[in-house]
Every structure is written in C-alpha cells, then in structure tokens.
Design a protein around this motif. Structure first.
Motif, PDB file in Angstrom:
ATOM      1  N   ARG A  82      -0.780   4.474  -0.808  1.00 27.77           N
ATOM      2  CA  ARG A  82      -1.674   4.974   0.237  1.00 27.77           C
ATOM      3  C   ARG A  82      -0.888   5.650   1.362  1.00 27.77           C
ATOM      4  O   ARG A  82      -1.276   6.690   1.882  1.00 27.77           O
ATOM      5  CB  ARG A  82      -2.478   3.813   0.823  1.00 27.77           C
ATOM      6  N   VAL A  89      -7.765   2.094  -1.364  1.00 24.84           N
ATOM      7  CA  VAL A  89      -8.900   2.405  -0.481  1.00 24.84           C
ATOM      8  C   VAL A  89      -9.700   3.592  -0.981  1.00 24.84           C
ATOM      9  O   VAL A  89     -10.880   3.715  -0.662  1.00 24.84           O
ATOM     10  CB  VAL A  89      -8.479   2.655   0.990  1.00 24.84           C
ATOM     11  N   GLU A  90      -9.076   4.473  -1.764  1.00 26.94           N
ATOM     12  CA  GLU A  90      -9.854   5.583  -2.308  1.00 26.94           C
ATOM     13  C   GLU A  90     -10.984   5.080  -3.200  1.00 26.94           C
ATOM     14  O   GLU A  90     -12.048   5.687  -3.291  1.00 26.94           O
ATOM     15  CB  GLU A  90      -8.944   6.537  -3.103  1.00 26.94           C
ATOM     16  N   TRP A 147       0.429   9.076   0.281  1.00 29.47           N
ATOM     17  CA  TRP A 147      -0.754   9.962   0.200  1.00 29.47           C
ATOM     18  C   TRP A 147      -1.182  10.416   1.588  1.00 29.47           C
ATOM     19  O   TRP A 147      -1.339  11.613   1.856  1.00 29.47           O
ATOM     20  CB  TRP A 147      -1.838   9.142  -0.506  1.00 29.47           C
ATOM     21  N   SER A 148      -1.338   9.449   2.500  1.00 29.89           N
ATOM     22  CA  SER A 148      -1.828   9.768   3.845  1.00 29.89           C
ATOM     23  C   SER A 148      -0.829  10.614   4.619  1.00 29.89           C
ATOM     24  O   SER A 148      -1.213  11.508   5.371  1.00 29.89           O
ATOM     25  CB  SER A 148      -2.117   8.483   4.632  1.00 29.89           C
ATOM     26  N   ALA A 200      -3.150  18.519   6.895  1.00 30.57           N
ATOM     27  CA  ALA A 200      -4.222  18.708   7.881  1.00 30.57           C
ATOM     28  C   ALA A 200      -3.741  19.572   9.043  1.00 30.57           C
ATOM     29  O   ALA A 200      -4.475  20.438   9.535  1.00 30.57           O
ATOM     30  CB  ALA A 200      -4.715  17.356   8.388  1.00 30.57           C
ATOM     31  N   TYR A 229      -1.331  14.210   3.218  1.00 24.10           N
ATOM     32  CA  TYR A 229      -2.638  14.805   3.534  1.00 24.10           C
ATOM     33  C   TYR A 229      -2.863  14.927   5.037  1.00 24.10           C
ATOM     34  O   TYR A 229      -3.195  15.979   5.561  1.00 24.10           O
ATOM     35  CB  TYR A 229      -3.767  13.948   2.948  1.00 24.10           C
ATOM     36  N   ARG A 230      -2.716  13.793   5.715  1.00 23.66           N
ATOM     37  CA  ARG A 230      -3.137  13.726   7.107  1.00 23.66           C
ATOM     38  C   ARG A 230      -2.092  14.293   8.063  1.00 23.66           C
ATOM     39  O   ARG A 230      -2.425  14.972   9.026  1.00 23.66           O
ATOM     40  CB  ARG A 230      -3.427  12.255   7.459  1.00 23.66           C
ATOM     41  N   ASN A 238       0.826  -1.207   0.000  1.00 21.19           N
ATOM     42  CA  ASN A 238       0.000   0.000   0.000  1.00 21.19           C
ATOM     43  C   ASN A 238       0.865   1.264   0.000  1.00 21.19           C
ATOM     44  O   ASN A 238       0.563   2.230   0.708  1.00 21.19           O
ATOM     45  CB  ASN A 238      -0.921   0.030   1.225  1.00 21.19           C
TER      46      ASN A 238
END
Lengths: 463, 1071
Positions: A78, A433-434, A81-82, A90, A85-86, A75
């Motif tokens: 993922r 998961v998107e 990406w996370s 964020a 973003y997160r 993954n």
C-alpha cells in the motif's frame, strides 16, 4: 436577531485558510513529484521499498519478516502504491492541469514543460504496472471517480509508449523547460530528451518477450538519442540536511539501527569475481567481505554491512543510468536489433560505466572485464544470463529496476528462503485497502490477471 | 437528592398573581432542614388564596399577605410541604424536610432551565456532585463511569490520559462523537490534541481531553441529556448528547469547606505481563557459538572464545537458563558496573519489568469559601490536585481557582458572574502506542527475560548515560532498538501546560413576574504548550519539538424566559433566544532537524540542520443560532414540549449554511389518574422526536496546496491528502425516544426504561479514497448510521430503618449501531489502519468501527492447521475479525448507611467489545509469555529441537477435519506470535467486571462536632478505585485501557498500560 443572523454572512473568509496557499507556481508541483519519485526508488525503508531484499542484495539482521515476504504486516504494497499515485502522479497531473490552463506562457517552454511532465508520468506509471500488473489508469487521479476501474497492463504499456513518443516529438531543444524546478536536469531540455528516449528504450526492451517486433522498431528508433555518459544519467542528487537527504542515509545512519547486511549469495559472487565495486557496496568485516544468510536472522557484527557510499546523505538516486542504457543495448544487440556496436561492446560499456559510477577507474573496469567469468565472450550462459548477472550486480543502487530486470531476464537464479511465507514474489498483491475501497473493480482486476497473489506474473514476464 | 438551585429570580417560575399594596409584609428564609442551606424556588403561598411568591437564591422571601391571611404554605418539589400559622410574626423561618421522592428532583435542562423530573418528556439523568466525587476521582468524567445508563466511558490508564465518552453510541463516522460540555451555561472545550498517529498506536503522548480541567469538588450536579429532544436547544454541537455541569453556589452566611485527601496506587498485576523464566535473550539459533544461541567472542583476552548474550536481540527465544553457564551480559561491557568484564550465571532476572512500576500518589486538596446576604452570594474555591504516576518522573498537577457570584442590583435586575481559572502542568506523561518512547512496547513486545530492571536502574543512576541492555554489539556500545527504560523516563520526557479561563457574566432583567430576559457573555479561552524531547544518546535521532495552541470560544446569548399559568389546569413556559458563537483556534508546531547539537538543551535553535518551517494552523468558526421552545403543561399530568432552532454556520458553503431543526416531546404522568392505587407511587410515559443539524469541520470547503520543505531554494508544493468539497451541506441527526418511569411501594423501588433510535444522515465524511485517485480522502456528504438501544435504570431500597438503610442503584445499556449506507458504490470505508495489518472500518450492514485483518481458518469451530503444521490463514487479509462495540454495559451501586457511617461500592461491567492486541501479536512471537515455553505433549521442553523430543503439535484439525499431528519447531521465535499466525488470532473479548469505586465514610455526629466551635461537620472517608477486576478475557492487560479518545484506535491495543488500583483517604471539614 437581525444583527445575529447577518453576522455569519459577513464571515466568508472563515473558510479561507490563512496559512495555506490556494495558488502556487505550477512547476513547484513537479519538483515535489521528482523528489518523491527519486526518494521512493532509493529508499530502504521496510515499509516502502523492500526490493533490495527480494533480489537478495541484502539480508536482514534481527527482523527478517520482509525477507520471507511478509507484505501485509507493514502494508508495504500500500505504501509503495500510495507514494507513486498520491505523491508523484497526482502532483504531476496537477502541474499539467495548471500549465495547460496557463495562456500567458511562451508556447515552446510550455510544450517542453508538458513533455517533461509527460515523461515523468510515463516513468512512474511503468513502475506501477511493473509492480502490480493491471492498475487504475484511465480513470485514476480523479477524485470524482472514487472507484476507478483497473486497466489491462499491456494496454497501459501500449498507451505509455504512445504518450512517450508524442512527448518526445513535442520537445524543442532550443527552448527552456522546467528550469531549476527540474531537480534531475536543472532544466536542460537536451538531457531531458535523452532521458525520454532512454525510457522508451527501457519500455521497449521490457516488452520484448511478448512483442519482439514492436520492441525492435521502438528500440531502433532511439539509437543515437540516448543517455551516453554517466553525467547524463537521470538522477536526483540529494542534499546534506533533512528532509532532503537520500532516504538511505535516514534508514542506515540516522535511524541508529543495524538492520541490514549483505547476503552471502551476493557478496560471495562479488568476491569470486574480484569485483572492484565491492568496497563501495559493502563495508569489510574483519578485513574481509562476508555476507549473511538471506531469510533468517543474522548477527550484524558478523557480516559486511552496506557500504559507506550508501551512507552519504547527498548520494544520488538514479532513475535511469547510462550503464542501464548500455545493458539494454547489449541485450538488443544480442537479439539482433540494429542498434550499432555489438552485444559485447555495449556490455563492456555498461559494466565500465557502473564501475566508474561507484568510484572505480577505467583500469579497474578493464581488469574486471578481462576475467573469463566476466568477459562477455566467456561468461557463463546465454546472453540473458551473462547480461542478467552483470546487470544485477550493476543495479545495486536501483533496487526497483533490479527487481524488474531479474524477473524479466530470469538471472541470477534466486531461490526463496526456507521459512518463506510464499514464493519469491513476482509482483506485489494489490493493497488490502483497495479491496475495501474499490471492491468490484479490484475483484475484476484480480480475476483478469489470474489471481491477486505474489505468483501472478506481469504480462511482460513470459519466462 | 437535595438540590441547590440557581439564581431563582431568573429561573424559578413565578406563577402567582401579584397582590395589592398595603398588606402586611412577612419575610423569612426557607432552608433545607438536613443541611441548613437556603432553598431557592420554594413556593410560599397564603393558604386559600392565589397570593404567593418564590424564595430567592438564598431561600429568602418577602410576601405581602392580606390582613385576613392565617396560614402560609411552603412547598417545593423534592420536599415535604409545610403549613405554618402566621400569628403575629413578621419573620417566619422554616426548615423543609426532604421528600424521598426521587422523581421530583429538580433537573437542570437545556439552556439552564430547571424542571422537575416528572415534567420531563425525555430521558435525562442527574448525578450529584457528591456521587461523582465519592471515590475522590481527580477526573469528574471518570467519576461518572458506570453511573448513568446510556453513557459509555472508556478511560486510559496513562497519567492525565484521555477518557472517551459516548452517549448512545457512535453516530458520526469521522466526526466528533463526544458530548458537549456546558458549565453554568458556558459551552467548554473538550478538545483532544492527540495526533492521528498517536490515536492509531504509532507513538506519541496522550495529552488528555480538556474537559478534565473542571474541578470535581466544585460540581453541584451534572445532568446528562442523551437524546436530541433534550439537547436540540443547544444547537449543532448537541447531537451527541450534552453534559451539563452546575457548579456550587454561595449560601447565606459564610461557609468554608475543606477537603484534604491522598491516594496511593499500585498496578493491578492481572493487567500486566507474566514472563516465562526458562529462556533468555535471543531470537533463536542465529548467532556465533556452537549452539547458535550466543555470541562467541574472546572477552577476557585469554585466547578462548567466551559466551556473550546476544545483546542486540530484543526477544526471549534464546538459550535455556542454566546457572552453571557463565555468560557475558550487558553489564560486563559497562565500565562503571561492578560486573564489568565479568561473566555471570545465565539465569532469569530477579526483577523483571514489573519492578519498573512505582507507587502512584495523588494529593487532592480543596477549599471552598462561600457566603451571601439578602442581596447576593459568592463562592471562591481553590483546588490543587497533584498526581504522580506509576512510572518514573511522571506527574500532572492541576491548580484550579473558581469564583462565582451573583448580586441583586434591584428587585428586577440580577447580575452574576463566574470565573474559572485552571492551570494544568504535565511532565513525563506516559509514551503511548508502539515506539521507543513507550516502555510498555519494550516490556510487552520486545524484551529479554534475563535483564534485571534494578540493575538497569542502577546503571542509569551510576552513569547518567543510556547504558542499555540492548547494545548493538559488544564492540559497538550504542543502543540499537531500545534505550535503558530509566533513560527513557528521565531523559526523553515531555512537558506540557495549559492555562485556561472560562466563565461568564450575565444579567437578568425581570420584566414582569412571568417574563424575564437574560443576557450573557461567556468565554472559554486557553493556551497550551506541549514540548517533547529525545535526548542525545537515545536510539535514533535526538529531537526537540514544541506545539503551541490557543483556543478561544466566545458565546453571546440573549434569552427571554416566560412562564405563565393560563388557567388552573394549563401552564405555559418557554423561551426565545439567540446565540452567537465565535471560535478561533491557532497553533504552531516546530521541531529540530537532523538532531540536537548541545546535550540537554531543548531549543529549536539547537538543531543540527536548519529546522524546517513550522506548521501553522489557523481556523475560525462562526455560528449564529436562534431558537424557541414552549412547554405546555396540563394539570401536572401531561406535558408537551416543542422546540425549534435555526443555525447558520461558516463551516459550510454560504449557499448551504443555514439549517432549521425541530423537536416535539410529550410526557404523560399516568399515576395522576391512579392516585388510589396505593402501591404505585409514580408513573410516567414519554415519547419524543427531534432533529439536529450540524455543520462541517472548519476548512472542509476550499482546497489548498500543501507546502513541502524547499529543495535547495526551489519551492515545493503538493496536493493535500484530503480533497475538500465546495458543495457540502449540513448533516442531520434524527432521533426518537420512548420511555416509561415507574416507582412503587412509596418510592422504595423504581425503574426507568427507555428505547431510542438515532439515525445520522448526510454525514460529512473525509471518505478514504483509493490513493489511485491521487488523494487519501475527500469530504463528501453521504452515509447513514443508525444507533438504537435500550437503557434501563432502577433502584431499590431493600432495607430502610431509622438508623440503617441499604439502597441499590443499577443501570443497563444496550446499544446497537449499524452502518446503513456509505458513499456511492462503497460498501466499506476505512477509518484507520494500524500496525499488524489490521484496520478500523465502516461497512454496510456492520457495526461502526469493525476491525479487519487476516484471520484463522475454522472448520466446525476448530482451528484449521495447514500441511506445514502451522495454522492456516484466510486468503484475504480483509476478514472481519472483531467488533469493538460492547454488547452491553451496566453499573451497579450499593449504598449502605448506618448512623453516620456510609459504605458504597460500584461495579462497572462491560460485556463484549473486541480488542486486537498488538502486544500479544509481537510478545508471543518473541517468547515472553509462559505459554511460549514449558513442556510439550511428550513432557519435553517444547523449545528443544524436534529431533530431541521438542516441538509442538498445534491443536486443530487439517482441512479434511482430521486432527493435526504434524509437529513443528518451537526453537526459534515466532510460533505463537505474528510470524506464524494471522491478526485474527490476537483478537480478544474486551468485556470486564470491575470493582470501580469503593468508599467508606464516617461523619462525626453533630453532638461531637458542636464541641469544636466553628466547625459544622467533619467527614472521614476511605476510598478505593479500580481495586479489583473480577472478570476479564484479555490476558496480560486491561481491556479498558485506550490510546486516546475519539473514533480511531477503539479496539486496538498496543503498548498498553496496566490498570492502577488506588486506595486512599479524605477528610472534609465544613465551617
């Protein structure tokens, strides 16, 4: 009964977590974001950042799944990406919200803080676009919009440049900013502005193949405002102890693993060019530098592994280096933009800065540049090839940047290994998961970019 | 079917008129003829009058009989009624014989109300303590497996590991689905502290669930209440069913029961790997010698390059074994080894990983002393269970002390108390999932078939150091990926302990003969500590961590019970109650940072860098409930139950924290109308509907920031991964059920058939978000899941003679669940993601927890092979590749009794339920299973190069449907495993048929026992558990083995432990 029912009503504090803060210093969120961003970019963790493999600096020893582009098992797309973003955007967004709402602050400091956060956000968004193409942007970072739509990559880029321009315009160098909470520049607003302008230069040069006119205007507007020495480079210097070490230290040293060796493709080139950075980039093996084969299993003991410089827990992670700025200027100059100097002079500055960053001397740089295979005038190919190859060598410490520049300049020519599961990815597919979590928007984005696969080029990747 | 009743003064209905004074007093004691135990709750009636009393808790009674009385009748449900002339006696003792009518057993229902089975308008199953402990299972939960329709128990094979219990399926998508455990009226914690990482196969230990602290030998009976109509009185935590445990009570006189037993266990070889014996260490032709299979170094210094095994490689796709080939292997580099500096023949190991397993040993000893007088009873029990597992250095020891007593202070006031103290100490629980802490990961996924386990053992014992087969290089003798497995077990072990006290103190005041009031305070309190170690010298960083947690639950109950016959036909009973519950959980986790300084010193201060601040958690829950129930009975034929409960919970926003929920149920014993139908012994239909509301997890309302370790004195904070929600409201479960029970032929045959449906709506979900929102998840109220199913249980006694009987009990359960809605536009939400590119999901229209991942492509049922000769994979990595829910489960027990000899066995059956095996995903890639080697279609070793006649034509068809003819190489690793195949190729049917329990017992006849003086009974038994898996589809492993209890990880298998076949004996002495 009355006693019993009145009880719970008096227990409102049961919902308050006595061990966690509900109010925090707003700039502490920026510090966390800066650390996460620099760590993600520097990491060699095969679950997150595999770009040193994709640009073939490194080959893997036993487990070469990532070298043949297995993205799903871990993954990786993922996790990357996370992380951005997160763990970065964020927190920057939250800091912006808190600072904006704070009416007690000095107006200039507040403006500088917001402009600095805006610059960091633009930087991070650009990494996401460069990696995935269309992404959730205008509706992202809002839990009330659990299924954000994906925006067009070029439209995002246009907006990023606009936002960056606004931020640059709102800095006031006479006032303080994030202060010590800014782990990159320790609150030096002047250097932050140079970083913002250098980022503008980078974004402009990224779109140069699709909108040369716009790029030219943007590039020329940054001249004289850029990072102009290694000391001014945007970077995070890590600390000696966990969890604040350079992630490479964790991956290469603390893990006790022996997962990576240099590729013969890279090391042979460095050997041929007698590159003074070779000894910093790799460890000698039996007195010589020897690379393994990309995309197959390699015996660790037989080849040169990543150098001691990479094993230092405090080694910095670069977000934008002086060398990078000079390479961009060299290219701009070669394209006829009015940036002062010549393509060759900027090229020389870029290579010199890189060599010095890796511990070399001016003399090393001079000797290196004097070689016909290195000298701008005589190096093989057009400006894209000359700059592409040297930039690839110089960006060894910045794999995410290197992966972008390789795709944009198309040099060096890399080929996929024989057992590859796909072509050499020119983008990451969207995290699996998107597809589950944001099905319709994800499908629309996949259609809009021409297929959610590793072969779909990012909008700026024209060639 | 003997039943020991609780404090009769409290519970037995006293329905009969009081009598006038100055009558003659008759007293005595009613006992169970078979056991001699006092029988509480027996109705003693003066024949021809309404004058009567009930026996008290030890079976004693005193009745004032009118002078005209001539006969007393003694009746109790479950026993044959007796009439006895009074004569002149003032003391009448009587023994009642058991009535074989199963239906009239007394069942403990919600809030400890005892009812006869014929009066129950809902499904409830009672399992006697005797039946739970028949095979001497140290975990009473596992002892229930296969015995109750509607209850699905999945046990893990780790020592002291978790058991996942689901009653009627998964209903809460992210919350707890385990039932509530209630011991003698005290709700007790069944918490599982396993981390999310452990549950999703990312390493760590399975610390088991807390309800296993209950002493199986102290259980008198267990009632499983399944539907909400049965459980609604227990409040918000009862939506998943309730397991009510009634512990043993003291009897009149003094009695002592001693159990002593031992069992031994060996792994079931059908649940472990079989290894190919043709090829040794390596991934293929990647190394230094001419063949590419070996390292090439001059080890002996003769100037000639020697062959060295590729030590660093954890796979078995290396050189073909050849006894004539001399190869330097790991022991050639261990100076303490007799083989130091010596090359050895290149052959398969004599002792593969199967040699790693030892014989498990469990010693189970218990003693219970009980006694009583007219005015009170007591019980004191001690149990010691010492369990040593099949892995080195593993043990879990339980010491449990129980006390229970009751005292009749006055004729109107009875006080009682029970206290249960337990201490569980674990050491060396098995590492789970993927990682170097779990030797199974090594053995099943990444192993060298040339490595001899006994030699690894000798090396560890010789040196005390981590002399592994998996050195980084001949010139770098540090372990690279895997430690010596003996080092792992002996040096990198965890320890844990849990000290627990639960119990209650209660007083009952008998206001009138039809109304009493119970006040009760109960406590469940425990402290646990878990310490984990990674020794200096291991792969990766050395480490020490400790986790301390305290759990406190207090319940205060005030319950009024009433019971009255309104007239001859109509009875009314019920209760009114209030419950105040307060819970507090507090924990702290800390670990060293950057490794340890001093070897073998496990202390936070022994940290290379300063430890990062520990993680503290503090949560509190308060729930206040009030409730009422009424049962209206008409001529012992029609029963109507109504209940209502209101809860108020601190876990919800105060504006929304109160919820009320009702239930209604009706039962109709139609056999009462058909008394002249001789073949019908009993028949009842029942139907009910109930709702249960439930609060949120604590601290789901307000959002806080996460503290990140300080950076050079700069504070760092971050948004949390989960966004809380200040607008949460209670979730609600709506449950309906209908059933029919019938017995025939004087109760020789019977069945119970139940259908149910349960919809859980407004679920409180930490819904997984796209991280593009900045969060991993957010709490919302949304989503609906429906479970519907059928439960059938039945029994038949084919043979019943004076000395011999044979009884078969069977149950069958089919549950279908379906996700009806989720949140917003979501048609899928992710429960958990796992290594291997697979995830557990909830998707609309699909069963709960479906597994997604990349799949094979099929054409007309055949696997499609791509042009490159390898199996084609779906474009999307998001196909549904498995459903972990069983199609149905069943259990069949056979019981034979001949004089004092009993023989019993239980078959436990599960049909379906998919499992993704990470073990095979990797293991087949690294060439461990025999199918990765052997001969190809040409009769040549498939691992030869294609040019030499090797290679494999994968069975399947091309996209156009024609057979595949492309030959692909099997020389280097990967062909059969993850590298060349999608996750969907490693999904297996998880069904099984297991011989779960066997017991052969012998009770010495009374004629012999009586010669031993004080001894009243001697029973010997030989017991076996999990002796034989008659059928399964998952190769190499036990389809039942689970990582943990809970929703995550179901249908995912990694580093799986083999099943253990257990055989042993037990002696029970009663005095």
């Amino acid at each position: 009964m009355v006693l019993a029912t009145s009880c719970v009503d008096s227990l409102d504090d049961y919902n308050i977590d006595p061990k966690r803060a509900s109010v925090v210093p707003s700039t502490s969120l920026v510090s966390s974001a800066e650390r996460e961003l620099a760590s993600t970019l520097a990491s060699a963790n095969v679950n997150t950042n595999v770009f040193r493999l994709y640009v073939q600096y490194w080959a893997q020893t036993t487990y070469f799944d990532e070298s043949i582009y297995d993205i799903n098992t871990r993954n990786i797309n993922r996790n990357f990406w996370s992380a951005l973003y997160r763990d970065v955007l964020a927190d920057l967004n939250e800091a912006k919200r808190l600072i904006t709402a704070d009416n007690s602050m000095d107006a200039k400091v507040k403006a500088n803080q917001l402009a600095a956060i805006e610059t960091l956000e633009v930087y991070t968004w650009a990494v996401l676009v460069d990696t995935y193409g269309n992404i959730p942007y205008s509706e992202a970072l809002d839990f009330n919009k659990p299924q954000p739509k994906y925006d067009d990559a070029k439209t995002i880029y246009d907006d990023l440049i606009k936002r960056l321009d606004t931020a640059i315009g709102s800095f006031d160098k006479s006032a303080g900013g994030l202060g010590a909470a800014d782990l990159y520049f320790n609150g030096d607003t002047g250097n932050f502005v140079k970083f913002a302008n250098s980022l503008k230069l980078r974004l402009a040069m990224t779109i140069v193949d699709v909108d040369q006119a716009k790029a030219k205007t943007l590039v020329e507007s940054t001249v004289g405002k850029l990072i102009s020495s290694n000391e001014e480079s945007a970077k995070l210097t890590f600390l000696g102890s966990n969890p604040n070490t350079n992630p490479l230290y964790v991956d290469l040293v603390q893990s006790g693993r022996y997962d990576f060796v240099g590729t013969n493709f890279f090391i042979d080139r460095l050997n041929t060019l007698k590159d003074p950075r070779l000894g910093a980039y790799f460890k000698p093996n039996g007195g010589t530098f020897k690379g393994g084969i990309y995309g197959v299993g390699n015996n660790y003991a037989s080849f040169s592994s990543p150098g001691v410089a990479l094993e230092d827990p405090t080694a910095p992670s670069y977000l934008l280096s002086y060398s990078q700025v000079e390479f961009l200027l060299a290219e701009a100059s070669a394209r006829g933009f009015a940036v002062g100097g010549t393509a060759a002079s900027h090229y020389n500055n870029a290579v010199t800065a890189s060599i010095k960053r890796w511990g070399g001397s001016d003399a090393d740089a001079t000797a290196y540049l004097a070689q016909p295979a290195v000298a701008y005038a005589t190096a093989t190919g057009d400006y894209k090839q000359k700059i592409g190859v040297q930039k690839w060598i110089a960006l060894y410490g910045q794999p995410v940047d290197s992966y972008r520049e390789f795709r944009r300049l198309d040099y060096p020519k890399l080929t996929k290994p024989e057992g590859a599961l796909s072509n050499l990815p020119v983008r990451f597919p969207y995290p699996v998961v998107e597809q589950n979590l944001n099905t319709a928007n994800n499908a629309a984005a996949a259609a809009a970019i021409g297929g959610d696969n590793v072969n779909t080029k990012i909008f700026w990747d024209k060639f | 079917m003997r039943k020991i009743l609780l404090t009769a003064a409290l519970l037995a209905p006293v329905l009969l008129q009081q009598v006038a004074a100055q009558n003659r007093q008759i007293s005595g004691r009613v006992t169970d003829r078979s056991s001699g135990q006092g029988l509480p709750g027996v109705t003693v009636l003066v024949k021809g009058t309404t004058v009567g009393v009930s026996t008290n808790s030890d079976g004693s009674y005193t009745i004032s009989a009118p002078s005209t009385a001539t006969t007393l009748t003694f009746s109790s449900i479950g026993f044959v009624p007796v009439e006895r002339p009074i004569g002149t006696e003032s003391t009448i003792d009587i023994g009642l014989a058991t009535d074989s009518k199963v239906l009239n057993e007394v069942i403990v229902t919600a809030q400890n109300v005892e009812r006869t089975r014929n009066s129950l308008p809902y499904a409830a199953t009672q399992v006697d303590g005797e039946n739970i402990t028949k095979a001497r299972n140290p975990s009473f939960i596992n002892g229930l497996s296969g015995k109750v329709a509607g209850v699905n128990i999945r046990q893990s094979n780790g020592i002291g590991g978790s058991s996942n219990i689901l009653i009627r399926g998964t209903s809460s998508l992210f919350g707890n689905n385990q039932p509530l455990f209630v011991v003698d009226g005290v709700p007790i914690s069944n918490a599982n502290t396993n981390t999310a990482g452990q549950q999703t196969g990312r390493g760590g230990y399975d610390y088991g669930n807390a309800a296993t602290d209950i002493n199986p030998d102290d259980i008198a009976s267990t009632t499983i209440l399944k539907g909400a109509a049965a459980t609604a009185l227990y409040g918000e935590r009862a939506g998943n069913g309730v397991i009510i445990i009634t512990t043993k009570k003291g009897r009149k006189g003094i009695g002592v029961t001693i159990n002593t037993g031992a069992t031994g266990g060996r792994i079931d070889r059908s649940t472990f790997m079989k290894y190919q014996k043709e090829y040794g260490a390596g991934y293929g032709t990647y190394y230094e010698d001419a063949s590419g299979f070996f390292l090439s170094r001059d080890i002996d210094g003769d100037g000639v390059e020697d062959l060295v095994a590729p030590l660093s490689e954890d796979a078995s796709y290396g050189a073909r074994f050849d006894p004539n080939l001399n190869v330097y292997q790991w022991d050639a580099f261990d100076p303490s080894s007799p083989n130091f500096g010596k090359a050895r023949p290149w052959v398969a190991a004599d002792n593969g990983p199967e040699a790693f397993f030892k014989t498990a040993l469990t010693l189970n000893n218990s003693v219970i002393v009980d006694g009583g007088t007219e005015n009170g009873t007591f019980k004191l029990g001690y149990t010691s269970i010492r369990d040593k597992g099949v892995l080195e250095n593993s043990e879990v020891n339980k010491n449990i002390l129980n006390f229970g007593g009751s005292l009749n202070l006055t004729p109107k006031i009875t006080v009682s108390s029970s206290v249960n103290y337990s201490r569980v100490d674990g050491k060396g629980r098995y590492g789970t999932g993927y990682g170097d802490g779990n030797v199974m990961t090594n053995f099943r996924q990444w192993w060298q078939t040339n490595v001899d386990l006994k030699e690894q053992k000798a090396a560890f014992e010789r040196t005390g150091r981590n002399v592994t087969y998996n050195f980084a290089d001949p010139t770098n003798l540090t372990p690279i990926y895997w430690n010596n497995p003996y080092w792992v077990r002996n040096k990198n072990f965890e320890t844990d302990s849990r000290n627990r006290i639960f119990g209650n103190a209660a007083a009952t005041y008998k206001v009138t003969d039809w109304f009493n009031v119970l006040g009760r305070v109960s406590v469940d309190s425990y402290d646990e500590v878990q310490e984990e170690r990674i020794a200096i010298g291991s792969v990766g960083l050395s480490n020490y961590s400790r986790f301390n947690r305290t759990s406190r639950e207090y319940n205060y109950d005030l319950i009024g019970n009433f019971s009255k016959n309104i007239n001859e036909s109509i009875s009314l009973r019920g209760l009114l109650g209030a419950n105040v519950r307060r819970q507090q959980f507090s924990s702290i986790f800390a670990e060293t940072n950057g490794g340890l300084i001093v070897p073998d010193l496990y202390s936070l201060s022994n940290s290379v860098s300063d430890p990062v601040p520990p993680i503290e958690d503090e949560t509190r829950v308060g729930v206040d409930g009030i409730f009422a129930s009424a049962t209206l009975g008409f001529r012992e034929m029609v029963f109507v139950d109504l209940t209502v409960r209101r809860d108020k919970s601190t876990t919800l926003p105060s504006s929304n924290n109160t919820f009320v929920y009702p239930s209604a149920a009706v039962g109709f014993v139609f056999s009462e109308l058909l008394k002249d139908v001789s073949w019908l012994s009993y028949g009842k239909v029942r139907a009910n509907y109930a709702e249960v509301g439930q609060g949120a997890d604590p601290q789901s309302v307000l959002t806080n920031y996460s503290k990140v370790t300080t950076y050079n004195s700069n504070p760092l904070f971050s948004l949390p991964g989960t966004r809380n929600n200040p607008d949460l409201k209670p979730l609600r479960t709506k449950s309906s059920e209908a059933g029919i029970e019938m017995n025939f032929l004087r109760n020789r045959v019977g069945f119970d058939f139940t259908v149910y449906q349960r919809n859980t709506i407004d679920q409180i979900l930490p819904i997984t978000l796209s991280t593009a929102t900045g969060y991993n998840s957010r709490f919302v109220n949304s989503g609906e899941v429906r479970n519907r199913g059928v439960e059938i249980s039945g029994f038949v006694t084919p043979v019943k003679l004076a000395d011999f009987s044979w009884t078969v009990n069977a149950n069958w359960t089919r549950n279908r669940n379906e996700v009806l809605s989720l949140f917003g536009d979501f048609d899928n939400i992710v429960l958990a993601t796992y290594q291997g590119g697979v995830s557990s999901n909830y998707a609309i229209g699909q069963p709960a927890g479906i597994i997604r991942g990349a799949n094979l492509v099929y054409k007309d049922g055949q696997k499609v092979v791509g042009a490159n000769g390898y199996y084609a994979q779906t474009v999307s990595s998001n196909e549904i590749i498995g459903d972990p829910n069983p199609e149905w489960t069943a259990g069949v027990t056979n019981t034979f009794n001949y004089k004092g000899i009993g023989f019993y066995f239980l078959l436990d059956i599960r049909k379906g339920g998919d499992i993704f095996s990470l073990d095979r995903y990797y293991g087949l890639a690294t060439g461990m299973q025999p199918e990765t080697a052997g001969l190809n279609d040409l009769g040549n070793p498939s691992r030869l190069p294609i040019s030499e006649g090797g290679g494999v034509i994968l069975p399947g068809v091309l996209a156009d449907g024609t057979p595949n003819t492309k030959r692909v190489s099997n020389t280097n690793f990967g062909l059969y495993g993850y590298r060349r195949n999608p996750a969907g190729a490693f999904v297996y049917d998880g069904g099984f048929v297991k011989l779960r329990e066997v017991s052969l017992s012998y009770s010495l006849p009374t004629s012999i026992v009586s010669k031993f003086g004080a001894i009243r009974g001697v029973d010997f038994s030989v017991v076996g558990r999990n002796l034989w898996i008659l059928h399964k589809n998952l190769p190499d492993a036990d389809p039942e083995d689970a990582l943990s209890s809970g929703n995550r990880g179901q249908g995912y298998s990694s580093g799986s432990f083999p099943a253990v076949r257990t055989l042993g004996g037990n002696i029970r002495l009663s005095f």
